[in-house]
Design a protein around this motif. Structure first.
Motif, mmCIF file in Angstrom:
data_model
loop_
_atom_site.group_PDB
_atom_site.id
_atom_site.type_symbol
_atom_site.label_atom_id
_atom_site.label_comp_id
_atom_site.label_asym_id
_atom_site.label_seq_id
_atom_site.Cartn_x
_atom_site.Cartn_y
_atom_site.Cartn_z
ATOM 1 N N THR A 101 0.823 -1.211 0.000
ATOM 2 C CA THR A 101 0.000 0.000 0.000
ATOM 3 C C THR A 101 0.861 1.266 0.000
ATOM 4 N N ARG A 102 2.197 1.077 -0.079
ATOM 5 C CA ARG A 102 3.106 2.210 -0.186
ATOM 6 C C ARG A 102 3.559 2.349 -1.635
ATOM 7 N N ARG A 208 -0.701 10.944 1.778
ATOM 8 C CA ARG A 208 -0.607 9.808 2.699
ATOM 9 C C ARG A 208 0.840 9.370 2.884
ATOM 10 N N GLU A 209 1.609 9.373 1.794
ATOM 11 C CA GLU A 209 3.025 9.025 1.891
ATOM 12 C C GLU A 209 3.754 9.971 2.825
ATOM 13 N N LYS A 210 3.457 11.260 2.721
ATOM 14 C CA LYS A 210 4.127 12.249 3.570
ATOM 15 C C LYS A 210 3.784 12.039 5.044
ATOM 16 N N ARG A 211 2.518 11.721 5.312
ATOM 17 C CA ARG A 211 2.106 11.474 6.702
ATOM 18 C C ARG A 211 2.799 10.240 7.270
ATOM 19 N N GLY A 215 5.518 10.038 10.331
ATOM 20 C CA GLY A 215 5.186 9.269 11.534
ATOM 21 C C GLY A 215 6.207 8.220 11.892
ATOM 22 N N LYS A 216 7.251 8.056 11.068
ATOM 23 C CA LYS A 216 8.273 7.036 11.358
ATOM 24 C C LYS A 216 9.052 7.399 12.619
#
Length: 216
Positions: A101-102, A208-211, A215-216
């Motif tokens: 999903t990435r 979504r990728e940026k979020r 969040g890592k």
């Protein structure tokens, strides 16, 4: 009476021959239906047969559209149908693969697993655009699907690879990474059929990728 008996004997022999042929066909059909989809078949469809089928798909589509853009859209639509089924089959066969999903993992999945399943090889390159963060390119230097396709001069802007872009678009959507996917023939020295599949991911996907990165 002798002639009648001879005719009956010939008819009986003919019927027995037909039954034998029917039994052979039935056995071949059963063997095909009993083949497990979980394991790739060892036999391959000949490139000539595949090219003939693809040429007929183009001919069929061309008779039902008004222009080149419509033709490419039709091929992309057909490719998307194939892509959905290809995704389902890959998920079933590749037990070590889970649904990505990435963005990057989805692209690697398409570049390797999907390309090998469709074309018996990995795509030649996977690159990110230097001009836009939401654009990626998958390159196939010698697409098998185009080997026997000849595009007339009056249709020079037509890209038969629209079928491939449709497959890629469907798989990206199945991985929850919807994108606008287009195909472009970009010849290079010694590679007249070199095709670039350009993916431009939706804004929601990149947000979504940026979020997820933050969040890592």
């Amino acid at each position: 009476m002798a002639a009648q008996s001879q005719a009956q004997a010939q008819a009986q022999m003919h019927a027995q021959s037909l039954m034998k042929l029917d039994n052979k066909a039935s056995k071949r059909s059963n063997a095909l239906l009993e083949h497990s989809v979980a394991r790739p078949r060892r036999d391959r469809v000949g490139l000539g047969a595949f090219a003939f089928l693809f040429a007929e798909i183009i001919r069929y589509s061309q008779n039902r559209v008004l222009g080149i853009q419509d033709l490419e859209a039709k091929l992309s639509e057909i490719g998307q149908r194939v892509g959905v089924r290809m995704f389902e089959l890959a998920m079933w066969r590749e037990k070590t693969v889970h649904r990505e999903t990435r963005v990057l993992q989805t692209l690697v999945f398409i570049n390797t697993v999907v390309w090998r399943a469709l074309f018996d090889k990995q795509a030649d390159s996977l690159e990110r655009s230097t001009e836009s963060d939401d654009e990626y390119m998958i390159t196939d230097n010698e697409p098998a699907i185009l080997k026997y396709i000849s595009v007339p001069k009056e249709m020079s802007s037509f890209s038969p690879g629209a079928f491939i872009s449709g497959v890629v678009e469907a798989i990206a959507r199945c991985c929850q990474c919807p994108a606008r996917v287009t195909s472009h023939v970009v010849p290079a020295e010694g590679l007249p059929l070199r095709t670039v599949i350009l993916l431009k991911f939706d804004k929601e996907v990149m947000d979504r990728e940026k979020r997820l990165e933050a969040g890592k």
